[in-house]
Motif scaffolding. Sequence first.
Motif: not given
Length: 319
Positions: A134-146
Motif C-alpha cells: 500500500f505504501i508503494w502504491v500510494s507513492l505511485f498514486m501521489i506521483i500520478y495525481n501530481m
Amino acid sequence: MDLSPEEFQFLRVPDILKESISIPKKSPKTFSLVTLTLIFPLSLVILAQSLFADTILARLYQLIEMPTRTGSQAMLYKLLVLQFCYIIFLFTFSLLSTAAVTFTVASLYTSKPVSFSSTLAAIPIVFRRLFMTFIWVSLFMIIYNMVFLGFLLLLAIVENVVLSMFAIIVVLLLFPFVHAYVNAFWHLASVVSVLEPVYGFAAMKKSYALLKGMTLMSFVLVLSYLAFCGVLNLVFGWIVVHGGESHAVLTRIIVGGLVVGGMVILNLVGLLVQSVFYYVCKSYHHQGIDKHALYDHLGGYLGEYVPLKSSIQMENLEA
C-alpha cells in the motif's frame, strides 16, 4: 473454488461474478464473521464520507464567518483531525478486509481447513505485507495525481482557449479509465502480496505484468464497482443525510439500513471478485498455480512449515 487452474482463463465477467458469489457458501460461518467484524465497519466508514462532507462544508462556512483568528485556527485543526481519522479508519479496514478475504478464498482453493480463528491468526503477517504494498502504491498514486494536476494546470494557462478546453475535456474523459486501471493495479497487487512470496514494489511489478491483456476486463469490473458504490452514496446522502425535512424519520432509517446492507454486499463481492480475478489473470498468462506450494505458503502465515523454495512464483521477477 472447484475450478482447475486452466479453467479460469475461460471465465468472463458474468462467470467471475457467479464464481465469486458462490464462494461464501463453502464456508458460511467464516465469511459471516469476517463480514460482521471487518467488512461491515468498512462499509460504514465509506458511507460516513457523506456525513464528513457535510461536516466539512459546515465547518468551512463557519471558518469564513469566524471573527477571530484563534477560533478559525481551532476549527481548522478539528477539521484536519477529523479528516485524518477518516482516512486512517478507511484504509485500515480496507487492508484488514482484503487480508481476511484473500486468505480465506485461497485456503478454500487449496482445500486448507478454513475457520475464522485461522483467518484472524494470519491477518497480522498478511497485514504487514499489504501495508508495504500500500505504501508503494500510494507513492505511485501521489506521483500520478501530481502529474495529472500539473498537466491540467499547464493546459489551463495555454493562451489558445479552444485548444486548452478541448485538451482538458479529453483528459477528463480519460481520467475515469486511468483511475479504474490504477484501482485494478492496486487491488491485484494486494492479492499478489498475500498469495505470493513478494510484496511492495515487487508486487506492483507482478501486478502490472498480470494486467497485460486483461485491461478491458479490469475496467469493466472496477468501473462497475465504482458505479454501484457511487449510487449507494448518492442515495445515502440524498435521503438519509439531507432528507430531514422531505422524508420521515422511519423512511430514512429503512433506507439507511438498506443502503448499508447493499454496501456490505457490494464490498464483500468486490473483495471476492479481486481474488478470483487474480486466478483468471494467472491462467490467462499460463502461469498455473501449484496448489501444494500455495498451501505451504498460506501455512507460513500460521507458523507452519514452509519449504525454502516455492513454485508459486512462476517466473523470475528480476528478468
